[in-house]
Scaffold this motif. Structure first.
Motif, PDB file in Angstrom:
ATOM      1  N   GLU A   1     -42.889  -2.928 -45.830  1.00  0.00           N
ATOM      2  CA  GLU A   1     -43.513  -4.217 -45.541  1.00  0.00           C
ATOM      3  C   GLU A   1     -44.885  -4.385 -46.180  1.00  0.00           C
ATOM      4  OE1 GLU A   1     -43.327  -4.538 -41.283  1.00  0.00           O
ATOM      5  OE2 GLU A   1     -41.155  -4.219 -41.279  1.00  0.00           O
ATOM      6  N   ASP A   2     -45.586  -3.299 -46.445  1.00  0.00           N
ATOM      7  CA  ASP A   2     -46.913  -3.362 -47.056  1.00  0.00           C
ATOM      8  C   ASP A   2     -46.838  -2.870 -48.502  1.00  0.00           C
ATOM      9  OD1 ASP A   2     -49.596  -3.810 -47.307  1.00  0.00           O
ATOM     10  OD2 ASP A   2     -50.221  -2.123 -46.059  1.00  0.00           O
ATOM     11  N   VAL A   3     -45.936  -3.467 -49.251  1.00  0.00           N
ATOM     12  CA  VAL A   3     -45.636  -3.027 -50.618  1.00  0.00           C
ATOM     13  C   VAL A   3     -46.878  -3.030 -51.505  1.00  0.00           C
ATOM     14  CG1 VAL A   3     -44.319  -3.604 -52.709  1.00  0.00           C
ATOM     15  CG2 VAL A   3     -43.219  -3.711 -50.464  1.00  0.00           C
ATOM     16  N   THR A   4     -47.732  -4.035 -51.385  1.00  0.00           N
ATOM     17  CA  THR A   4     -48.892  -4.128 -52.278  1.00  0.00           C
ATOM     18  C   THR A   4     -49.889  -2.983 -52.066  1.00  0.00           C
ATOM     19  OG1 THR A   4     -50.038  -5.621 -50.767  1.00  0.00           O
ATOM     20  CG2 THR A   4     -48.707  -6.630 -52.524  1.00  0.00           C
ATOM     21  N   ALA A   5     -49.803  -2.268 -50.952  1.00  0.00           N
ATOM     22  CA  ALA A   5     -50.726  -1.159 -50.681  1.00  0.00           C
ATOM     23  C   ALA A   5     -50.251   0.178 -51.265  1.00  0.00           C
ATOM     24  CB  ALA A   5     -50.950  -1.024 -49.176  1.00  0.00           C
TER      25      ALA A   5
ATOM     26  N   ALA B   1     -36.830  -9.293 -51.300  1.00  0.00           N
ATOM     27  CA  ALA B   1     -35.555  -8.633 -51.620  1.00  0.00           C
ATOM     28  C   ALA B   1     -35.674  -7.708 -52.823  1.00  0.00           C
ATOM     29  CB  ALA B   1     -34.467  -9.674 -51.875  1.00  0.00           C
ATOM     30  N   GLY B   2     -36.841  -7.727 -53.478  1.00  0.00           N
ATOM     31  CA  GLY B   2     -37.061  -6.871 -54.635  1.00  0.00           C
ATOM     32  C   GLY B   2     -38.515  -6.456 -54.721  1.00  0.00           C
ATOM     33  N   ARG B   3     -38.807  -5.628 -55.722  1.00  0.00           N
ATOM     34  CA  ARG B   3     -40.175  -5.185 -55.953  1.00  0.00           C
ATOM     35  C   ARG B   3     -40.398  -5.021 -57.449  1.00  0.00           C
ATOM     36  NH1 ARG B   3     -41.586   0.189 -52.817  1.00  0.00           N
ATOM     37  NH2 ARG B   3     -40.651   1.004 -54.698  1.00  0.00           N
ATOM     38  N   GLU B   4     -41.641  -5.124 -57.860  1.00  0.00           N
ATOM     39  CA  GLU B   4     -42.062  -4.719 -59.191  1.00  0.00           C
ATOM     40  C   GLU B   4     -43.081  -3.622 -58.992  1.00  0.00           C
ATOM     41  OE1 GLU B   4     -43.515  -7.882 -61.645  1.00  0.00           O
ATOM     42  OE2 GLU B   4     -41.569  -8.858 -61.725  1.00  0.00           O
ATOM     43  N   ILE B   5     -42.914  -2.538 -59.742  1.00  0.00           N
ATOM     44  CA  ILE B   5     -43.789  -1.374 -59.633  1.00  0.00           C
ATOM     45  C   ILE B   5     -44.283  -1.020 -61.026  1.00  0.00           C
ATOM     46  CG2 ILE B   5     -43.914   1.074 -58.997  1.00  0.00           C
ATOM     47  CD1 ILE B   5     -43.335  -0.624 -56.549  1.00  0.00           C
ATOM     48  N   LYS B   6     -45.556  -0.677 -61.121  1.00  0.00           N
ATOM     49  CA  LYS B   6     -46.092  -0.141 -62.373  1.00  0.00           C
ATOM     50  C   LYS B   6     -46.758   1.188 -62.041  1.00  0.00           C
ATOM     51  CE  LYS B   6     -49.150  -0.735 -66.247  1.00  0.00           C
ATOM     52  NZ  LYS B   6     -50.439  -1.293 -66.654  1.00  0.00           N
ATOM     53  N   LEU B   7     -46.341   2.227 -62.749  1.00  0.00           N
ATOM     54  CA  LEU B   7     -46.943   3.541 -62.581  1.00  0.00           C
ATOM     55  C   LEU B   7     -48.183   3.656 -63.465  1.00  0.00           C
ATOM     56  CD1 LEU B   7     -43.763   5.825 -62.571  1.00  0.00           C
ATOM     57  CD2 LEU B   7     -44.907   4.692 -60.644  1.00  0.00           C
ATOM     58  N   ARG B   8     -49.075   4.567 -63.109  1.00  0.00           N
ATOM     59  CA  ARG B   8     -50.307   4.762 -63.888  1.00  0.00           C
ATOM     60  C   ARG B   8     -49.989   5.161 -65.330  1.00  0.00           C
ATOM     61  NH1 ARG B   8     -53.972   3.533 -60.457  1.00  0.00           N
ATOM     62  NH2 ARG B   8     -53.844   4.202 -58.297  1.00  0.00           N
ATOM     63  N   ALA B   9     -48.850   5.803 -65.554  1.00  0.00           N
ATOM     64  CA  ALA B   9     -48.443   6.205 -66.902  1.00  0.00           C
ATOM     65  C   ALA B   9     -47.905   5.037 -67.723  1.00  0.00           C
ATOM     66  CB  ALA B   9     -47.394   7.308 -66.813  1.00  0.00           C
ATOM     67  N   GLY B  10     -47.836   3.833 -67.145  1.00  0.00           N
ATOM     68  CA  GLY B  10     -47.372   2.655 -67.870  1.00  0.00           C
ATOM     69  C   GLY B  10     -45.909   2.325 -67.671  1.00  0.00           C
TER      70      GLY B  10
ATOM     71  N   PRO C   1     -44.057  -7.299 -53.966  1.00  0.00           N
ATOM     72  CA  PRO C   1     -42.708  -7.739 -53.602  1.00  0.00           C
ATOM     73  C   PRO C   1     -42.278  -8.907 -54.497  1.00  0.00           C
ATOM     74  CG  PRO C   1     -44.305  -8.456 -51.958  1.00  0.00           C
ATOM     75  CD  PRO C   1     -45.055  -7.644 -52.975  1.00  0.00           C
ATOM     76  N   THR C   2     -40.964  -9.024 -54.706  1.00  0.00           N
ATOM     77  CA  THR C   2     -40.403 -10.136 -55.471  1.00  0.00           C
ATOM     78  C   THR C   2     -39.209 -10.700 -54.707  1.00  0.00           C
ATOM     79  OG1 THR C   2     -38.937  -8.667 -56.726  1.00  0.00           O
ATOM     80  CG2 THR C   2     -41.101  -9.145 -57.700  1.00  0.00           C
ATOM     81  N   HIS C   3     -38.760 -11.857 -55.135  1.00  0.00           N
ATOM     82  CA  HIS C   3     -37.560 -12.488 -54.578  1.00  0.00           C
ATOM     83  C   HIS C   3     -37.623 -12.571 -53.048  1.00  0.00           C
ATOM     84  CE1 HIS C   3     -36.104 -12.129 -58.643  1.00  0.00           C
ATOM     85  NE2 HIS C   3     -36.219 -10.821 -58.577  1.00  0.00           N
TER      86      HIS C   3
END
Length: 162
Positions: A39-43, A61-70, A56-58
């Motif tokens: 529920e606290d995806v942005t954290a 129902a979805g998520r976008e994630i970016k790792l520090r490695a790109g 969170p997206t959709h």
């Protein structure tokens, strides 16, 4: 450039050619751990060192994630069982070689806190599978660091002498 992965379902957790499983105990209660995961995806970037940002997206129902490695992931949530399980499939990524990826966080009550299990289920051509297996120690360190950070953030303060 993002590319589409093979869509897999929850049964892939048991059938994936590469299945890495990590477990730990946390002082935080299952409901608090679940809330932080689902529920606290942005954290996520505040407690999971590998994560640069998450959103969170959709409508959740979805998520976008970016790792520090790109590395980037576009994900679909497959299971969101409050205080028990949170699982998501990677639909798109810029990570080379991976053809399917599904992750599950299982949360069980344990003593005064939680027992947390993370399953990293993936596939790719044989050379990629070998590399993914070699990544086990690094993924394990990342998981332990993230859960320690999250526990500090969520867990009750330690009692003196405890």
């Amino acid at each position: 450039m993002a590319r589409r992965l093979r869509p897999v379902e929850l049964d892939f957790l048991d059938s994936a050619p590469v299945r890495l499983v990590f477990t730990t105990t946390m002082r935080a209660r299952p409901a608090a751990v679940y809330q932080a995961l689902a529920e606290d995806v942005t954290a996520w970037g505040t407690w999971f060192p590998a994560v640069s940002w998450a959103r969170p997206t959709h409508g959740g129902a979805g998520r976008e994630i970016k790792l520090r490695a790109g590395v980037r992931f576009g994900e679909t949530i497959l299971a969101a069982d409050p205080a028990e399980r949170y699982a998501y499939r990677v639909d798109t990524t810029n990570a080379p070689g991976v053809t399917a990826l599904l992750e599950e966080w299982r949360i069980d009550p344990g003593g005064d806190g939680s027992r947390v299990r993370w399953v990293f289920a993936t596939d790719g051509p044989p050379p990629v599978r070998r590399v993914l297996r070699l990544l086990r120690p690094g993924l394990g360190r990342s998981f332990r660091s993230a859960t320690r950070n999250l526990d500090r953030r969520l867990g009750p303060p330690r009692r003196p002498g405890g």
